[in-house]
Design a protein around this motif. Structure first.
Motif, mmCIF file in Angstrom:
data_model
loop_
_atom_site.group_PDB
_atom_site.id
_atom_site.type_symbol
_atom_site.label_atom_id
_atom_site.label_comp_id
_atom_site.label_asym_id
_atom_site.label_seq_id
_atom_site.Cartn_x
_atom_site.Cartn_y
_atom_site.Cartn_z
ATOM 1 N N LEU A 1 41.782 47.734 98.641
ATOM 2 C CA LEU A 1 43.019 48.202 98.007
ATOM 3 C C LEU A 1 43.914 47.039 97.582
ATOM 4 C CD1 LEU A 1 44.033 51.223 100.308
ATOM 5 C CD2 LEU A 1 43.155 51.331 97.959
ATOM 6 N N ASP A 2 43.834 45.937 98.327
ATOM 7 C CA ASP A 2 44.723 44.803 98.076
ATOM 8 C C ASP A 2 44.329 43.998 96.842
ATOM 9 O OD1 ASP A 2 46.887 43.000 98.836
ATOM 10 O OD2 ASP A 2 45.309 41.584 99.369
ATOM 11 N N SER A 3 43.023 43.849 96.599
ATOM 12 C CA SER A 3 42.580 43.047 95.451
ATOM 13 C C SER A 3 41.159 43.420 95.057
ATOM 14 C CB SER A 3 42.640 41.548 95.800
ATOM 15 O OG SER A 3 41.789 41.262 96.898
ATOM 16 N N LYS A 4 40.793 43.058 93.846
ATOM 17 C CA LYS A 4 39.456 43.352 93.347
ATOM 18 C C LYS A 4 38.423 42.459 94.045
ATOM 19 C CE LYS A 4 40.959 44.728 88.694
ATOM 20 N NZ LYS A 4 40.853 44.434 87.243
ATOM 21 N N VAL B 1 27.427 33.050 106.868
ATOM 22 C CA VAL B 1 28.409 33.447 107.865
ATOM 23 C C VAL B 1 29.262 34.565 107.254
ATOM 24 C CG1 VAL B 1 30.413 32.700 109.192
ATOM 25 C CG2 VAL B 1 28.445 31.181 108.941
ATOM 26 N N TYR B 2 29.224 35.733 107.873
ATOM 27 C CA TYR B 2 29.900 36.900 107.309
ATOM 28 C C TYR B 2 31.378 36.935 107.674
ATOM 29 C CZ TYR B 2 25.100 38.245 106.473
ATOM 30 O OH TYR B 2 23.795 38.253 106.059
ATOM 31 N N LYS B 3 32.193 37.270 106.674
ATOM 32 C CA LYS B 3 33.643 37.333 106.862
ATOM 33 C C LYS B 3 34.224 38.420 105.962
ATOM 34 C CE LYS B 3 35.980 33.540 107.279
ATOM 35 N NZ LYS B 3 36.647 32.250 107.033
ATOM 36 N N PHE B 4 35.410 38.888 106.331
ATOM 37 C CA PHE B 4 36.157 39.729 105.406
ATOM 38 C C PHE B 4 36.751 38.809 104.349
ATOM 39 C CE2 PHE B 4 36.491 42.815 109.009
ATOM 40 C CZ PHE B 4 35.919 43.894 108.348
ATOM 41 N N ARG B 5 36.736 39.239 103.098
ATOM 42 C CA ARG B 5 37.254 38.395 102.023
ATOM 43 C C ARG B 5 38.768 38.255 102.158
ATOM 44 N NH1 ARG B 5 39.408 39.628 97.242
ATOM 45 N NH2 ARG B 5 38.786 41.824 97.436
ATOM 46 N N THR B 6 39.238 37.018 102.134
ATOM 47 C CA THR B 6 40.677 36.752 102.251
ATOM 48 C C THR B 6 41.244 36.068 101.008
ATOM 49 O OG1 THR B 6 40.228 34.611 103.317
ATOM 50 C CG2 THR B 6 40.539 36.529 104.768
ATOM 51 N N MET B 7 40.366 35.764 100.047
ATOM 52 C CA MET B 7 40.804 35.090 98.828
ATOM 53 C C MET B 7 40.567 35.954 97.599
ATOM 54 S SD MET B 7 39.621 31.106 99.203
ATOM 55 C CE MET B 7 40.343 30.032 100.443
ATOM 56 N N VAL B 8 41.219 35.603 96.519
ATOM 57 C CA VAL B 8 40.995 36.273 95.244
ATOM 58 C C VAL B 8 39.584 35.952 94.774
ATOM 59 C CG1 VAL B 8 43.420 36.293 94.568
ATOM 60 C CG2 VAL B 8 42.005 34.294 94.030
ATOM 61 N N VAL B 9 39.016 36.815 93.939
ATOM 62 C CA VAL B 9 37.622 36.625 93.518
ATOM 63 C C VAL B 9 37.431 35.389 92.649
ATOM 64 C CG1 VAL B 9 36.948 39.044 93.731
ATOM 65 C CG2 VAL B 9 38.029 38.241 91.623
ATOM 66 N N ASP C 1 46.023 36.877 104.140
ATOM 67 C CA ASP C 1 46.904 36.063 104.973
ATOM 68 C C ASP C 1 47.029 36.684 106.363
ATOM 69 O OD1 ASP C 1 48.950 33.941 105.393
ATOM 70 O OD2 ASP C 1 50.294 35.658 105.545
ATOM 71 N N PHE C 2 47.179 37.992 106.401
ATOM 72 C CA PHE C 2 47.260 38.705 107.681
ATOM 73 C C PHE C 2 45.954 38.574 108.468
ATOM 74 C CE2 PHE C 2 46.043 42.688 109.847
ATOM 75 C CZ PHE C 2 46.968 42.665 110.890
ATOM 76 N N LEU C 3 44.844 38.735 107.782
ATOM 77 C CA LEU C 3 43.541 38.648 108.441
ATOM 78 C C LEU C 3 43.306 37.264 109.032
ATOM 79 C CD1 LEU C 3 41.271 40.584 105.896
ATOM 80 C CD2 LEU C 3 42.096 41.375 108.117
ATOM 81 N N ARG D 1 45.267 30.874 96.789
ATOM 82 C CA ARG D 1 44.065 31.695 96.620
ATOM 83 C C ARG D 1 44.011 32.861 97.601
ATOM 84 N NH1 ARG D 1 39.731 27.139 97.567
ATOM 85 N NH2 ARG D 1 41.227 26.795 99.266
ATOM 86 N N ILE D 2 44.796 32.780 98.659
ATOM 87 C CA ILE D 2 44.740 33.796 99.716
ATOM 88 C C ILE D 2 45.535 35.035 99.325
ATOM 89 C CG2 ILE D 2 45.269 34.274 102.138
ATOM 90 C CD1 ILE D 2 44.911 31.311 102.705
ATOM 91 N N THR D 3 44.941 36.196 99.511
ATOM 92 C CA THR D 3 45.594 37.468 99.186
ATOM 93 C C THR D 3 46.587 37.844 100.286
ATOM 94 O OG1 THR D 3 43.899 38.764 100.333
ATOM 95 C CG2 THR D 3 43.505 38.247 98.015
ATOM 96 N N LYS D 4 47.377 38.883 100.024
ATOM 97 C CA LYS D 4 48.376 39.323 101.017
ATOM 98 C C LYS D 4 47.701 39.798 102.300
ATOM 99 C CE LYS D 4 51.916 40.691 97.662
ATOM 100 N NZ LYS D 4 52.706 41.822 97.112
#
Length: 219
Positions: A53-56, A75-83, A117-119, A111-114
């Motif tokens: 919902l936060d970014s594409k 290494v698997y992570k939740f995406r925290t940056m813009v594409v 940043d929280f994540l 580059r970090i999304t809203k």
């Protein structure tokens, strides 16, 4: 008394203790990561929705890092940056690029999304690495896996660094996390490798948990 036999016996005992430690550590990693994936599945789902919902872009991704013996792992992570993070990086000022080249991190990274940043502040972006631990190319405790450009930071210690399985958390995360310099991080990684044990691993897990709760730096 033959000192050679004493030394030989000590070496055999040390090897046995090492193998026992590795065996118990792997069992603990597998059980705890499987338990974590099952129990935290609702949180996984919620974070996937929030990131989308936060970014594409995809909610999770596999970032290429170097694991044990220098082998490339995802290494698997939740995406925290813009594409288009790479494109944004090219537009960094020289000062920003210099700052990033020193410690591979940047204060106020554009580059970090809203939600990203929280994540990062809560280290929730690292949760998908439970899957890495489950399959065995990562451990709960160990030096953090690095990218190829970071190898030069370890210099003469790179071979020792790659002699162990990388971890979700490690000695430097438990003792300063991202507030430490890279030179301090290398020293802490070497200390862990030289002194690793089940007791030290438990202490690191406990201290990391406290650091995350207090939001002291970020993994």
């Amino acid at each position: 008394m033959d000192n050679t036999n004493v030394v030989s016996g000590d070496n055999v005992m040390a090897k046995e203790q090492k193998y026992i430690y590795i065996f118990i550590k792997r069992i603990f990693d597998f059980i705890s990561s499987l338990f974590g994936v099952i129990v935290l599945s609702p949180i996984f789902l919620m974070l996937i929705i929030l990131v989308k919902l936060d970014s594409k872009g995809p909610a999770m991704f596999g970032h290429k890092r170097l694991g044990k013996n220098g082998k490339i792992i995802k290494v698997y992570k939740f995406r925290t940056m813009v594409v288009n993070a790479d494109e944004v990086f090219q537009n960094f000022t020289e000062e920003q690029k210099k700052e990033f080249s020193i410690n591979f991190k940047l204060e106020n990274d554009p580059r970090i999304t809203k939600i990203g940043d929280f994540l990062r502040r809560t280290s929730l972006d690292e949760l998908p690495q439970l899957f890495n631990i489950l399959i065995g190319n990562m451990s709960i405790v160990g030096p953090r896996p690095i990218v190829e450009k970071e190898v030069e930071k370890y210099g003469e210690f790179s071979e020792k660094f790659f002699s162990v399985i990388p971890g979700l958390t490690g000695y430097w995360q438990a003792n300063g996390r991202s507030d430490t310099t890279y030179e301090e991080r290398v020293k802490m990684d070497m200390y862990y490798i030289d002194n690793r044990s089940l007791i030290l691993d438990v202490k690191i897990i406990a201290k990391t948990f406290i650091s995350v709760i207090k939001k002291e730096g970020a993994i």
